[in-house]
Design an enzyme around this catalytic site. Structure first.
Site, PDB file in Angstrom:
ATOM      1  N   HIS A 141       0.816  -1.221   0.000  1.00  0.00           N
ATOM      2  CA  HIS A 141       0.000   0.000   0.000  1.00  0.00           C
ATOM      3  C   HIS A 141       0.848   1.268   0.000  1.00  0.00           C
ATOM      4  O   HIS A 141       0.337   2.356  -0.265  1.00  0.00           O
ATOM      5  CB  HIS A 141      -0.987  -0.001   1.174  1.00  0.00           C
ATOM      6  CG  HIS A 141      -0.373   0.217   2.524  1.00  0.00           C
ATOM      7  ND1 HIS A 141       0.005  -0.807   3.356  1.00  0.00           N
ATOM      8  CD2 HIS A 141      -0.071   1.352   3.191  1.00  0.00           C
ATOM      9  CE1 HIS A 141       0.495  -0.316   4.477  1.00  0.00           C
ATOM     10  NE2 HIS A 141       0.464   0.996   4.409  1.00  0.00           N
ATOM     11  N   ASP A 171       0.154  -7.628   1.162  1.00  0.00           N
ATOM     12  CA  ASP A 171       0.623  -6.266   1.401  1.00  0.00           C
ATOM     13  C   ASP A 171       2.153  -6.181   1.368  1.00  0.00           C
ATOM     14  O   ASP A 171       2.762  -5.455   2.146  1.00  0.00           O
ATOM     15  CB  ASP A 171       0.096  -5.720   2.728  1.00  0.00           C
ATOM     16  CG  ASP A 171       0.225  -4.202   2.822  1.00  0.00           C
ATOM     17  OD1 ASP A 171       0.173  -3.545   1.776  1.00  0.00           O
ATOM     18  OD2 ASP A 171       0.402  -3.687   3.936  1.00  0.00           O
ATOM     19  N   SER A 248       4.992   2.128   7.860  1.00  0.00           N
ATOM     20  CA  SER A 248       4.667   0.998   6.993  1.00  0.00           C
ATOM     21  C   SER A 248       5.833   0.634   6.085  1.00  0.00           C
ATOM     22  O   SER A 248       6.380   1.495   5.392  1.00  0.00           O
ATOM     23  CB  SER A 248       3.451   1.339   6.126  1.00  0.00           C
ATOM     24  OG  SER A 248       2.271   1.279   6.871  1.00  0.00           O
TER      25      SER A 248
END
Length: 402
Positions: A141, A171, A248
């Protein structure tokens, strides 16, 4: 009775001498008292491991001769291999489409400058270097819907990165930059993690480069459904180390400075909780993306739930089933035209074994399916209305999201 001056002086001397002797004696006895000595030792002594430099068991803030603890040592080892990733993507502008309505155009005027149909969206995430020649791992993402990103190294260099592959199902994404002799991370093992172990997160949360947070492993094998993102196929590591937007794609480390997971801030509303993709899963996906550019995930087409007495009642009511067991893994639903449907599995079946291995949780079933390859035949033993039956299901490829 009258005292001479000489006698008075003698009495005063004896009184002062006696008091001094009494104080000295009590002090001597107090120091010789074992319980007092023990109390002094307890309040003054420090645990041996808290003064051993770089010990994984050292207390936070404990330092050695070089004023470095195990957290700082791990960060110094891995920090140079952690990067910031800036992604820029074009997204549709909903306001532009809305203003195409004739009524709105008449309200705002035909001569108004048209609003652009697309707008630029910018995001920041983290990543880490796998190889000296510039192979990076990050979250899908972070780099989704873009072909190139800007990668900033800890030494200040900014390089263009090519997005080699993206796997939204786990992901995980990989990026390649043109550079040599880069610092790299060391991959660890997440298979035997125990809740309570140290966890160290490094990344760029909120655009603040090279931020370090510390916590513990809170839990392991959290299913994507439990985490609240059922469209993923990952058993997450849960930690209380702070993981915020921008973290992230950064590494989650153990006390030795080895990467045990890839941090993901995919749940923005998770207060005090962070999640990481186990490094074994991430490394396997990264390898496939670098070699093939895409990943095929085995797919059965079943929705599972772990049974409990309360869950059993709820599932029976919602799905008009008649499950009797209070424990196990129940198939809540079967997707139309799926491998499970073709293989003979029905809603209400309670899975007992997969390929001869007993299973107790849906996370175990998910791991066994994910460990297989597309086209493999899985032998699934179920309890159907009190009878044990076995079915052979040939897995298909996980359908791409449109």
């Amino acid at each position: 009775m009258k005292l001479s001056l000489k006698q008075l002086g003698v009495y005063v001397f004896l009184l002062v001498f006696g008091c001094g002797a009494g104080l000295f004696g009590s002090r001597y006895l107090l120091l010789q008292n074992p319980s007092f000595q023990q109390l002094r030792n307890v309040t003054m002594a420090l645990p041996p491991e808290s003064i051993v430099p770089n010990s994984p068991n050292a207390a936070i803030g404990a330092t050695g001769g070089e004023n470095v603890n195990f957290i700082a040592t791990a960060v110094q080892k891995v920090g140079p291999a952690v990067v910031r990733i800036n992604a820029t993507r074009k997204v549709a502008n909903p306001i532009s489409d809305a203003l195409k309505n004739p009524l709105l155009r008449r309200f705002f005027g035909e001569d108004e400058q048209p609003i652009p149909q697309e707008r630029i969206e910018r995001g920041t995430g983290s990543g880490f270097i796998l190889s000296e020649d510039g192979e990076l791992l990050t979250n899908a993402h972070v780099v989704a819907d873009t072909d190139t990103v800007l990668v900033t190294l800890k030494d200040g260099r900014s390089l263009e990165g090519k997005v080699v592959g993206v796997d939204p199902v786990t992901d995980v994404a990989v990026v390649k930059i043109k550079a040599n002799y880069l610092p790299t991370v060391k991959l660890g093992n997440s298979q035997n993690l125990i809740p309570g172990e140290w966890a160290i997160a490094i990344g760029n949360p909120l655009g603040l480069d090279n931020t370090v947070t510390i916590g513990i492993i809170s839990a392991t094998d959290r299913t994507s459904t439990q985490v609240g993102i059922p469209d993923k196929r990952v058993s997450f590591i849960q930690t209380d180390a702070a993981i915020n937007p921008g973290n992230s794609g950064g590494p989650l480390l153990n006390a030795q400075g080895e990467v045990i997971g890839v941090n993901t801030a995919i749940r923005a509303d998770a207060q005090g909780l962070g999640f990481a993709i186990p490094i074994e899963t991430a490394a396997r996906i990264a390898n496939e993306l670098f070699t093939k550019g895409r990943v095929e995930h085995p797919f059965l087409g079943i929705e599972m739930a772990d049974l409990s007495p309360i869950k059993k009642q709820q599932i029976n009511q919602e799905n008009q089933l008649n499950i009797q067991q209070d424990a196990g893994i129940v198939i809540r639903g079967v997707t139309d035209d799926s491998p499970a449907k073709r293989g003979g599995l029905f809603p209400g079946d309670v899975i007992q074994k997969v390929n001869g291995k007993p299973v107790k949780t849906s996370a175990q079933v998910q791991k066994l399916v994910e460990a297989s390859k597309v086209g493999d035949i899985l032998v699934i033993e179920v309890n159907r209305s009190g009878k044990i039956q076995t079915f052979k299901v040939q897995s298909g490829a996980y359908p791409e999201r449109k």
